[in-house]
Design an enzyme around this catalytic site. Sequence first.
Site, PDB file in Angstrom:
ATOM      1  N   ARG A  85       1.127  -1.161   0.156  1.00  0.00           N
ATOM      2  CA  ARG A  85      -0.046   0.074  -0.200  1.00  0.00           C
ATOM      3  C   ARG A  85       0.858   1.225   0.059  1.00  0.00           C
ATOM      4  O   ARG A  85       0.470   2.276  -0.605  1.00  0.00           O
ATOM      5  CB  ARG A  85      -0.941   0.105   1.233  1.00  0.00           C
ATOM      6  CG  ARG A  85      -1.870   0.968   1.183  1.00  0.00           C
ATOM      7  CD  ARG A  85      -3.119   1.046   1.888  1.00  0.00           C
ATOM      8  NE  ARG A  85      -2.567   1.110   3.399  1.00  0.00           N
ATOM      9  CZ  ARG A  85      -3.528   0.660   4.590  1.00  0.00           C
ATOM     10  NH1 ARG A  85      -4.725   0.154   4.468  1.00  0.00           N
ATOM     11  NH2 ARG A  85      -2.783   0.970   5.871  1.00  0.00           N
ATOM     12  N   LYS A 188      -2.683   6.518   1.214  1.00  0.00           N
ATOM     13  CA  LYS A 188      -2.448   7.017   2.794  1.00  0.00           C
ATOM     14  C   LYS A 188      -1.589   8.173   2.816  1.00  0.00           C
ATOM     15  O   LYS A 188      -0.693   8.231   3.289  1.00  0.00           O
ATOM     16  CB  LYS A 188      -1.726   5.592   3.401  1.00  0.00           C
ATOM     17  CG  LYS A 188      -2.462   5.862   4.910  1.00  0.00           C
ATOM     18  CD  LYS A 188      -2.055   4.544   5.537  1.00  0.00           C
ATOM     19  CE  LYS A 188      -2.316   4.734   6.862  1.00  0.00           C
ATOM     20  NZ  LYS A 188      -3.823   4.865   7.559  1.00  0.00           N
ATOM     21  N   GLU A 224     -16.232   6.260   4.147  1.00  0.00           N
ATOM     22  CA  GLU A 224     -15.582   5.552   5.271  1.00  0.00           C
ATOM     23  C   GLU A 224     -15.376   6.626   6.351  1.00  0.00           C
ATOM     24  O   GLU A 224     -15.819   7.804   6.348  1.00  0.00           O
ATOM     25  CB  GLU A 224     -14.187   5.034   4.741  1.00  0.00           C
ATOM     26  CG  GLU A 224     -13.182   6.127   4.221  1.00  0.00           C
ATOM     27  CD  GLU A 224     -11.718   5.431   4.107  1.00  0.00           C
ATOM     28  OE1 GLU A 224     -11.334   4.805   4.784  1.00  0.00           O
ATOM     29  OE2 GLU A 224     -11.176   6.196   3.182  1.00  0.00           O
TER      30      GLU A 224
HETATM   31  N1  PLP Z   1      -9.303   4.286   6.255  1.00  0.00           N
HETATM   32  C1  PLP Z   1      -8.693   5.298   6.705  1.00  0.00           C
HETATM   33  C2  PLP Z   1      -8.773   6.590   6.074  1.00  0.00           C
HETATM   34  C3  PLP Z   1      -7.461   4.892   7.633  1.00  0.00           C
HETATM   35  O1  PLP Z   1      -6.730   5.959   7.993  1.00  0.00           O
HETATM   36  C4  PLP Z   1      -7.414   3.614   7.981  1.00  0.00           C
HETATM   37  C5  PLP Z   1      -5.919   3.285   8.846  1.00  0.00           C
HETATM   38  O2  PLP Z   1      -5.093   2.996   8.619  1.00  0.00           O
HETATM   39  C6  PLP Z   1      -8.278   2.655   7.603  1.00  0.00           C
HETATM   40  C7  PLP Z   1      -9.090   2.941   6.610  1.00  0.00           C
HETATM   41  C8  PLP Z   1      -7.849   1.371   8.063  1.00  0.00           C
HETATM   42  O3  PLP Z   1      -6.816   0.576   7.240  1.00  0.00           O
HETATM   43  P1  PLP Z   1      -5.852  -0.628   7.802  1.00  0.00           P
HETATM   44  O4  PLP Z   1      -6.847  -1.581   8.117  1.00  0.00           O
HETATM   45  O5  PLP Z   1      -5.074  -1.170   6.713  1.00  0.00           O
HETATM   46  O6  PLP Z   1      -5.109  -0.055   9.089  1.00  0.00           O
HETATM   47  C1  COI Z   2      -4.095   3.439  11.543  1.00  0.00           C
HETATM   48  O1  COI Z   2      -5.144   2.826  11.833  1.00  0.00           O
HETATM   49  O2  COI Z   2      -3.027   2.673  11.439  1.00  0.00           O
HETATM   50  C2  COI Z   2      -4.231   4.712  11.021  1.00  0.00           C
HETATM   51  O3  COI Z   2      -3.462   5.113  10.027  1.00  0.00           O
HETATM   52  C3  COI Z   2      -5.106   5.548  11.657  1.00  0.00           C
HETATM   53  C4  COI Z   2      -4.449   6.644  12.031  1.00  0.00           C
HETATM   54  C5  COI Z   2      -4.516   7.857  10.995  1.00  0.00           C
HETATM   55  C6  COI Z   2      -4.353   7.062  13.524  1.00  0.00           C
END
Ligand code: PLP
Ligand code: COI
Length: 344
Positions: A85, A188, A224
Amino acid sequence: MCISEKANLDFGSLPFSYQKTDINVRYTWRDGKWDDGIETDSETLPLHIAATCTHYGQAAFEGMKVYETKDGRFLGFRMAENAKRMQHSASLLLMQAPPTELFTQAVHRVVKANKRFIPPYGSGASLYVRPLLIGTGARIGVRPADEYMFLVLVTPVGPYFKQGFSPTRLIIEETMDRAAPQGVGTAKAGGNYAAGMRGTVHARDKGYGEALYLDAKEHKYIEELGAANFFGITKDKAYVTPKSPTILRSITNMSLRVLAADLGYKVEERVVLTDELHEFVETGACGTAAVITPIESITFRGKEIVYLKDGKPGPHCTELYNGLTSIQCGDVPDKYGWTERIEG
Ligand code: PLP
Ligand code: COI
């Protein structure tokens, strides 16, 4: 150092916030290649005043957690997915990304160097790993940097939403969007979080846990949260989660879709209309920081849609939460091969 020697912290009551640890690691991309990286205890960066990350937002990050198991091993979760990612984010922001091998090596290196900060098994806390990629080359014209830094820091954390696995209230603010169609919502990118701060701060000021966003084009579909994906459970046991070209592809959500299917849920990744919010029996937020956070209610156009009346997580979120965290903490055999041991 013996395995039980831990930093002198109250691990059981940690907030989700930055806490200094011993070491962070930093790699530089210069003249077409990554160097071998350095370990440093410095908490600051020597940065050029015209670095592209500062003016033009060439910055992307990742988030992972490391847990200690009952028998004292340290487990990471699907780290290669985070590496991929970051490469995706870098491709959208025209940055150089660390290859997967370098990414995972860096994570192992920094976790190992800070193992005394890994919260003990059963504390409810974990070691949060934050990889960061920034453009460090100087530019005044808008174009990609010629130098990049890949940094990984770690910090021990407690739950992202107050009180951990307990319900939180959300609000949909139609006056604010998170990511534009054909923009960089799937990255991200630091800028996406800057763009989302208004929504989160407004929501918190009004007593909600977080903002829930709609699609920016039609304001008809659920997208989301500011820092987590969304899912809803229907009365006939379907796990429904938004499919959208503008949301972050959550690794937690990806894992929950597999787990849910194995637990007998029908899994639907599709557009989710705001009208459907009334039909879910439970809803939840999922992500690395959020793990699974049950949603108590969603306020939309002045009306509060209530899912949980007694302030307790519902049975579906509980089942999914237990299923996921028992793998992450090594309490059950990991039949999916998602966990990775980090040698201490
Ligand atoms: N969506 C957003 C905007 C986020 O910041 C996060 C955090 O990482 C997620 C979704 C969840 O992603 P992940 O499960 O890969 O941490
Ligand atoms: C995560 O869940 O790792 C995120 O990046 C969320 C965060 C911005 C605190």
